[in-house]
Write an enzyme that holds these catalytic residues in place. Structure first.
Site, PDB file in Angstrom:
ATOM      1  N   ASP A  81      15.163 -16.153  37.994  1.00 38.51           N
ATOM      2  CA  ASP A  81      16.078 -15.607  36.985  1.00 38.51           C
ATOM      3  C   ASP A  81      17.471 -16.171  37.221  1.00 38.51           C
ATOM      4  O   ASP A  81      17.737 -16.807  38.255  1.00 38.51           O
ATOM      5  CB  ASP A  81      16.097 -14.072  37.051  1.00 38.51           C
ATOM      6  N   LYS A  82      18.320 -15.914  36.240  1.00 35.38           N
ATOM      7  CA  LYS A  82      19.727 -16.334  36.310  1.00 35.38           C
ATOM      8  C   LYS A  82      20.584 -15.107  36.058  1.00 35.38           C
ATOM      9  O   LYS A  82      20.222 -14.256  35.240  1.00 35.38           O
ATOM     10  CB  LYS A  82      19.984 -17.357  35.203  1.00 35.38           C
ATOM     11  N   HIS A  83      21.719 -15.014  36.749  1.00 37.47           N
ATOM     12  CA  HIS A  83      22.702 -13.979  36.408  1.00 37.47           C
ATOM     13  C   HIS A  83      24.041 -14.654  36.188  1.00 37.47           C
ATOM     14  O   HIS A  83      24.456 -15.498  36.986  1.00 37.47           O
ATOM     15  CB  HIS A  83      22.832 -12.942  37.530  1.00 37.47           C
ATOM     16  N   SER A  84      24.703 -14.265  35.105  1.00 29.59           N
ATOM     17  CA  SER A  84      26.055 -14.769  34.866  1.00 29.59           C
ATOM     18  C   SER A  84      27.019 -13.606  35.000  1.00 29.59           C
ATOM     19  O   SER A  84      26.721 -12.487  34.561  1.00 29.59           O
ATOM     20  CB  SER A  84      26.133 -15.346  33.458  1.00 29.59           C
ATOM     21  N   THR A 121      23.920 -10.199  26.515  1.00 33.20           N
ATOM     22  CA  THR A 121      22.704 -10.840  25.990  1.00 33.20           C
ATOM     23  C   THR A 121      21.912  -9.890  25.082  1.00 33.20           C
ATOM     24  O   THR A 121      21.378 -10.303  24.056  1.00 33.20           O
ATOM     25  CB  THR A 121      21.843 -11.323  27.180  1.00 33.20           C
ATOM     26  N   ARG A 169      32.445   3.766  38.809  1.00 39.75           N
ATOM     27  CA  ARG A 169      33.404   2.681  39.099  1.00 39.75           C
ATOM     28  C   ARG A 169      34.231   2.357  37.862  1.00 39.75           C
ATOM     29  O   ARG A 169      35.416   2.075  37.950  1.00 39.75           O
ATOM     30  CB  ARG A 169      32.655   1.429  39.578  1.00 39.75           C
ATOM     31  N   SER A 184      25.774  -4.299  43.104  1.00 34.72           N
ATOM     32  CA  SER A 184      25.408  -3.902  41.743  1.00 34.72           C
ATOM     33  C   SER A 184      24.538  -4.974  41.076  1.00 34.72           C
ATOM     34  O   SER A 184      23.462  -4.698  40.546  1.00 34.72           O
ATOM     35  CB  SER A 184      26.697  -3.670  40.948  1.00 34.72           C
ATOM     36  N   LYS A 188      19.929  -4.939  40.857  1.00 39.05           N
ATOM     37  CA  LYS A 188      19.166  -5.018  39.599  1.00 39.05           C
ATOM     38  C   LYS A 188      18.311  -6.288  39.560  1.00 39.05           C
ATOM     39  O   LYS A 188      17.146  -6.250  39.186  1.00 39.05           O
ATOM     40  CB  LYS A 188      20.126  -4.996  38.412  1.00 39.05           C
ATOM     41  N   LYS A 189      18.907  -7.415  39.943  1.00 37.82           N
ATOM     42  CA  LYS A 189      18.152  -8.674  39.839  1.00 37.82           C
ATOM     43  C   LYS A 189      17.001  -8.709  40.837  1.00 37.82           C
ATOM     44  O   LYS A 189      15.906  -9.160  40.516  1.00 37.82           O
ATOM     45  CB  LYS A 189      19.080  -9.876  40.059  1.00 37.82           C
TER      46      LYS A 189
HETATM   47  N1  URA Z   1      28.119  -6.724  36.485  1.00 40.45           N
HETATM   48  C1  URA Z   1      27.347  -5.839  37.143  1.00 40.45           C
HETATM   49  O1  URA Z   1      26.162  -5.694  36.889  1.00 40.45           O
HETATM   50  N2  URA Z   1      27.931  -5.094  38.111  1.00 40.45           N
HETATM   51  C2  URA Z   1      29.222  -5.217  38.456  1.00 40.45           C
HETATM   52  O2  URA Z   1      29.659  -4.534  39.340  1.00 40.45           O
HETATM   53  C3  URA Z   1      30.015  -6.140  37.751  1.00 40.45           C
HETATM   54  C4  URA Z   1      29.433  -6.900  36.764  1.00 40.45           C
END
Ligand code: URA
Length: 445
Positions: A81-84, A121, A169, A184, A188-189
């Site tokens: 996967d990719k996270h931006s 997205t 937060r 964070s 999730k990823k």
């Molecule tokens: N995106 C996230 O999922 N978590 C953060 O803390 C900041 C950006």
């Protein structure tokens, strides 16, 4: 016996490291509702002010990850996967997931909604009539293994501690903390049970982090923590001092992503998609090096296979292409001749929100048809009265937003060193998990 929450908060307040057991007690207690929101908010502020070392950040990520379910896979096909971290006009996910699915990889891409000025997205995908983003865990698992990719939102079962903590937060000024952001994002990823992850960490006026130094620190932390958690990972550090591609919005970004999937579209979007994809192909030993990986990815964009995979994914998720049409166009014109010396992404992002393409309140509905089309790039020469940005707006809303767009684009009579088009990919931060497959950082830059 569980530790006393105030003692744990006090330790971090005083700048002392937290043990794995203390972090486990705190996150576990918070997830179960035994530790109050005000105590978690106090700990978040202590972490914000005092920081965490890599060991603590790994422990925090691990605890947030194990606060919920993780995806489980029936096949050995590598999951990637990719996270931006988010940037203006960033539609790379829409292209990358189906593209990687054409390369013997499977992509369970769980994505988010617009955050601040940057788009999300899920909001973009929902510009496709009928597209379902609310899949169950079982649907995510089965579609990923059947079609090679899925793009959807997180379910309540995945990393619930992050969902609760992020909400706190957001309202306690503790978002911009590298250990908290890392835990964070990765909780999730990594709940996707990945083999490899590539991160696009953006900096500049159209990004969540403006400063390149902080973005680099975040990229290094994300890569280091992923590696310690057994996931191969690399990060691209990318410039967001102008939007990616031409389109900024929801439907208009889907149209642009489709153009890229069909072998067309802006060169910068294509470059970034292929660079991100190449890291994963090399990591999974599906290409000998970045050059070979890039060439395979370019071919799949040009021969229509990536588009076919995208169309298959959209149909499987009940979507009907094309995305909705853009609203009526209004051009914003250059006030005088000269060179585009700066583009303020923050103002452009605010303009999209004002047009209705983003949210002022969590409960707002996003208008998929509105947005912007950039007519200029940094360093470009423009003549007086030439369009610099095309706005897609609902009747009556264009004139109120025009001033914001005009203010975002600075045209000076002479070009400056700062205005020269910056490189998009500034650096690649790579790490090797257990000796398996990562390109050298120095290699092709
Ligand atoms: N995106 C996230 O999922 N978590 C953060 O803390 C900041 C950006």
């Amino acid at each position: 016996m569980a530790m006393i929450p105030a003692e744990i908060i006090a330790r971090k307040r005083d700048g002392l490291p937290l043990s794995e057991a203390a972090i486990a007690d705190f996150v576990g207690g918070f997830t179960r509702g035994e530790i109050a929101d005000y105590q978690m908010a106090a700990l978040a502020m202590a972490i914000f002010l005092r920081g965490m070392d890599v060991g603590e950040t790994v422990a925090l990520t691990q605890q947030m990850l194990s606060s919920g379910d993780v995806l489980s896979w029936a096949t050995d096909t590598p999951k990637v996967d990719k996270h931006s971290t988010g940037g203006l006009g960033d539609k790379t996910s829409l292209v990358l997931a189906p593209l990687l699915a054409c390369c013997d990889l499977q992509v369970p891409m769980i994505s988010g909604r617009a955050l601040g000025i940057t788009g999300g997205t899920l909001d973009k995908l929902e510009a496709i009539p009928g597209f379902r983003t609310d899949l169950t865990l079982a649907e995510i698992q089965s579609q990923t293994e059947r079609l090679g990719c899925v793009m959807c939102g997180a379910t309540a079962e995945l990393a619930p501690a992050d969902r609760k903590l992020y909400a706190l937060r957001d309202v306690t000024a503790t978002v911009e903390s590298i250990p908290l952001i890392t835990a964070s994002i990765l909780s999730k990823k990594l709940a996707e049970s990945l083999d490899s992850l590539v991160l696009d960490v953006k900096f500049g006026s159209g990004a969540f982090m403006r400063d390149i130094g902080r973005a680099r620190q975040l990229a290094e932390t994300l890569v280091g923590v992923s590696r310690q958690m057994g996931v191969k990972s690399a990060a691209l550090l990318t410039d967001m001092n102008q939007p990616l591609g031409r389109m900024v919005g929801n439907a208009v970004e889907v149209h642009e992503a489709v153009a890229v999937l069909q072998g067309d579209g802006p060169a910068d979007v294509r470059e970034l998609v292929c660079a991100l994809g190449a890291e994963l192909l090399v990591a999974e030993r599906l290409a000998a090096d970045r050059v070979a990986a890039d060439s395979r990815l370019q071919t799949l964009l040009d021969n229509g296979q990536a588009y076919e995979r995208f169309a298959g994914m959209v149909a499987a998720q009940h979507g009907r292409l094309p995305a909705v049409a853009a609203a009526a166009a209004h051009d914003v014109l250059a006030p005088h001749a000269g060179y585009v010396v700066s583009i303020d992404g923050r103002l452009l992002g605010q303009a999209v929100i004002q047009l209705g393409g983003g949210r002022k309140l969590m409960t707002d509905r996003v208008d998929p048809a509105v947005g912007l089309e950039m007519q200029v790039r940094l360093g470009q020469r423009v003549e007086r009265g030439e369009p610099v940005v095309r706005m897609f707006a609902r009747p009556g809303s264009a004139s109120a937003v025009e001033a914001l767009v005009r203010q975002a684009i600075t045209v000076e009579p002479a070009a400056t060193a700062e205005s020269a088009a910056p490189p998009l990919i500034v650096d690649i931060i790579a790490a090797d998990a257990g000796g398996s497959g990562f390109a050298d950082v120095e290699e092709s830059l």
